[in-house]
Structure formats: structure tokens, C-alpha cells
Design a protein around this motif. Structure first.
Motif, PDB file in Angstrom:
ATOM      1  N   VAL A 192       0.715  -1.264   0.083  1.00 29.17           N
ATOM      2  CA  VAL A 192      -0.016   0.057  -0.045  1.00 29.17           C
ATOM      3  C   VAL A 192       0.954   1.303  -0.059  1.00 29.17           C
ATOM      4  O   VAL A 192       1.713   1.425   1.029  1.00 29.17           O
ATOM      5  N   ASP A 193       0.699   2.057  -0.985  1.00 29.86           N
ATOM      6  CA  ASP A 193       1.512   3.138  -1.092  1.00 29.86           C
ATOM      7  C   ASP A 193       0.549   4.296  -2.147  1.00 29.86           C
ATOM      8  O   ASP A 193       0.042   3.872  -2.906  1.00 29.86           O
ATOM      9  N   ASP A 194       0.943   5.663  -1.707  1.00 30.44           N
ATOM     10  CA  ASP A 194      -0.224   6.356  -2.572  1.00 30.44           C
ATOM     11  C   ASP A 194       0.399   6.949  -3.784  1.00 30.44           C
ATOM     12  O   ASP A 194      -0.144   7.553  -4.594  1.00 30.44           O
ATOM     13  N   ASP A 195       1.763   6.444  -4.072  1.00 29.45           N
ATOM     14  CA  ASP A 195       2.438   6.856  -5.104  1.00 29.45           C
ATOM     15  C   ASP A 195       2.479   5.424  -6.056  1.00 29.45           C
ATOM     16  O   ASP A 195       3.254   4.606  -5.820  1.00 29.45           O
ATOM     17  N   PRO A 196       1.793   5.402  -7.178  1.00 30.15           N
ATOM     18  CA  PRO A 196       1.679   4.278  -7.861  1.00 30.15           C
ATOM     19  C   PRO A 196       2.927   3.789  -8.570  1.00 30.15           C
ATOM     20  O   PRO A 196       2.988   2.525  -8.850  1.00 30.15           O
ATOM     21  N   LEU A 197       3.958   4.598  -8.885  1.00 22.40           N
ATOM     22  CA  LEU A 197       5.009   4.319  -9.235  1.00 22.40           C
ATOM     23  C   LEU A 197       5.769   3.378  -8.164  1.00 22.40           C
ATOM     24  O   LEU A 197       6.663   2.647  -8.523  1.00 22.40           O
ATOM     25  N   VAL A 198       5.650   3.835  -6.752  1.00 22.59           N
ATOM     26  CA  VAL A 198       6.227   2.920  -5.970  1.00 22.59           C
ATOM     27  C   VAL A 198       5.620   1.574  -5.597  1.00 22.59           C
ATOM     28  O   VAL A 198       6.402   0.744  -5.593  1.00 22.59           O
ATOM     29  N   THR A 199       4.506   1.837  -5.917  1.00 25.26           N
ATOM     30  CA  THR A 199       3.793   0.313  -5.735  1.00 25.26           C
ATOM     31  C   THR A 199       4.034  -0.625  -6.795  1.00 25.26           C
ATOM     32  O   THR A 199       4.084  -1.646  -6.441  1.00 25.26           O
ATOM     33  N   GLY A 200       4.044   0.014  -7.983  1.00 30.04           N
ATOM     34  CA  GLY A 200       4.586  -0.877  -8.968  1.00 30.04           C
ATOM     35  C   GLY A 200       5.860  -1.452  -8.974  1.00 30.04           C
ATOM     36  O   GLY A 200       6.287  -2.528  -9.256  1.00 30.04           O
ATOM     37  N   ALA A 201       6.834  -0.442  -8.652  1.00 33.25           N
ATOM     38  CA  ALA A 201       8.119  -0.931  -8.133  1.00 33.25           C
ATOM     39  C   ALA A 201       8.462  -1.741  -7.161  1.00 33.25           C
ATOM     40  O   ALA A 201       9.220  -2.764  -7.527  1.00 33.25           O
ATOM     41  N   LEU A 202       7.784  -1.635  -6.268  1.00 35.76           N
ATOM     42  CA  LEU A 202       7.776  -2.820  -5.021  1.00 35.76           C
ATOM     43  C   LEU A 202       7.461  -3.963  -5.341  1.00 35.76           C
ATOM     44  O   LEU A 202       7.704  -4.973  -5.292  1.00 35.76           O
ATOM     45  N   LYS A 203       6.276  -3.975  -6.304  1.00 34.77           N
ATOM     46  CA  LYS A 203       5.721  -5.343  -6.708  1.00 34.77           C
ATOM     47  C   LYS A 203       6.878  -5.955  -7.721  1.00 34.77           C
ATOM     48  O   LYS A 203       6.771  -7.377  -7.636  1.00 34.77           O
ATOM     49  N   THR A 204       7.303  -5.443  -8.533  1.00 33.57           N
ATOM     50  CA  THR A 204       8.290  -5.874  -9.376  1.00 33.57           C
ATOM     51  C   THR A 204       9.425  -6.532  -8.460  1.00 33.57           C
ATOM     52  O   THR A 204       9.753  -7.547  -8.881  1.00 33.57           O
ATOM     53  N   ILE A 205       9.923  -5.840  -7.595  1.00 31.90           N
ATOM     54  CA  ILE A 205      11.027  -6.318  -6.686  1.00 31.90           C
ATOM     55  C   ILE A 205      10.695  -7.398  -5.992  1.00 31.90           C
ATOM     56  O   ILE A 205      11.326  -8.599  -5.947  1.00 31.90           O
TER      57      ILE A 205
END
Length: 210
Positions: free
Chosen positions: A6-19
């Protein structure tokens, strides 16, 4: 391992999901962008680990974590933040989250998740350094106490408190009654001249890193 991000920045959410999903045993089961998403998503999915930002609009990740832990006492929540705010760290310790990391420290996230999953409490190096600013100056004299000033059992209790365990969990792991655990914690607070469980946890990490 099922993880919710959960993060309000979709770029961070996407990066974390990828990692995270590079790990063969990690599955990002759900994502969200707000404290309300975190609460609602946890109720639905009950992930093994909730990885959550702190500053997310009007309601913080701290508030969401408090609500989730009140409903699910065994919830494993790891907070990510860009802010080394002593008040946030204090609040995170107080409600019993299992970890608090600086968001930019991506290499530490996977090891931290594995550590939390195994029952540890995780704080990044910068977080531990910031803990030194939290205890009130008049309380810092307590840190001068050396480990041999506490009994082995007192150190057992102190470690469990620092790991974020509640009285019931400590009692079960050390084969004590909850009343005995409460008594030990009261004695520790008095002996170390500290105010609450949060300061006990901070005391432990200061000793550990000195």
C-alpha cells in the motif's frame, strides 16, 4: 508468502511489486493507495505481510496499522517511509508494527520481509540511529545501565518487548503467566526509570547498537 503493498504513489507500488515478485515464494496478493485501502484489503486478504507507506493523504499508515492490529493482533506490518520522524517511529513502536524502513533502501526490503516473517522486528540502520532522539533527556541516564544490571529473565522479557510481542505472546513463548509478564514489565520500567513499553524497546536497541 502473500504480501499486500500500500502506497499512495503508483510508481512506488509498481516498483515494489516488481522487486518482490522476483522472489519465487513471494506473491503480491493485493495493492492499495490509502489507509482505507490497507484496512479494507487486510480484512479481505489477510496477507502474511502488509508493506505500507506512512504518509498517505489525510490518514496515515500509522493510523491504518493501529486499526488493523486492533482487529488482527498477529498482523505482520512493515512500514516504509521517506521521513525520519521520531514521532512516527515512537508511534510505530507503540502500536506494535514489526518493522520500519526507509523507502529508498530497496535492497533491505526483501531481507526485512523474511526477518519479519520469521518473528523478528526490523528497523533500518537510520531508524535505530534516530531512536536516540526519542527518549527524553532526563531518561537517558537509564541507558548507562549495563546488561549485567538485569537478570537473565528480565533480559528475556526486554527482548520480547523489543520484538513487539504483547503480554500474551511473551507469556506463551517464555512459559509464564500473563500476570507474571506484567509484573516483570513493571519492574523493568521502575528499574530503568522508563515510562512505557516503547521506551523499553528503544532502550534495548540502544544497548544492542552500543
Amino acid at each position: 508468502m502473500n504480501i499486500m503493498v500500500v502506497d499512495d504513489d503508483p510508481l512506488v507500488t509498481g516498483a515494489l511489486k516488481t522487486i518482490l515478485e522476483v522472489e519465487p515464494d513471494f506473491t503480491v496478493i493485493a495493492t492499495g493507495s490509502s489507509a482505507q485501502d490497507a484496512i479494507a484489503g487486510f480484512r479481505i486478504h489477510q496477507p502474511d505481510i502488509l508493506l505500507m507507506d506512512i504518509r498517505m493523504g489525510e490518514e496515515t499508515g500509522i493510523a491504518a496499522a493501529k486499526k488493523i492490529i486492533s482487529e488482527f493482533p498477529t498482523a505482520q506490518i512493515l512500514l516504509l517511509t521517506t521521513f525520519l520522524d521520531p514521532e512516527y517511529i515512537h508511534d510505530a513502536l507503540k502500536i506494535g508494527v514489526k518493522g520500519y524502513l526507509i523507502k529508498q533502501d530497496f535492497p533491505s526490503i526483501i531481507p526485512a520481509i523474511r526477518a519479519v516473517s520469521s518473528g523478528q522486528t526490523v528497523f533500518g540502520t537510520q531508524i535505530v540511529d534516530t531512536l536516540n532522539t526519542i527518549i527524553q533527556p532526563e531518561k537517558k541516564a537509564a541507558v548507562a545501565l549495563k546488561p549485567n544490571d538485569l537478570t537473565d529473565r528480565e533480559w528475556d522479557i526486554l527482548l520480547k518487548v523489543a520484538e513487539g510481542q504483547n503480554n500474551k505472546e511473551i507469556a506463551a513463548s517464555l512459559f509464564l503467566s500473563e500476570g507474571t509478564v506484567r509484573n516483570y514489565i513493571s519492574l523493568l520500567l521502575d528499574k530503568l526509570s522508563l515510562r512505557d513499553r516503547t521506551q523499553l524497546a528503544i532502550y534495548y536497541y540502544q544497548i544492542k547498537n552500543n
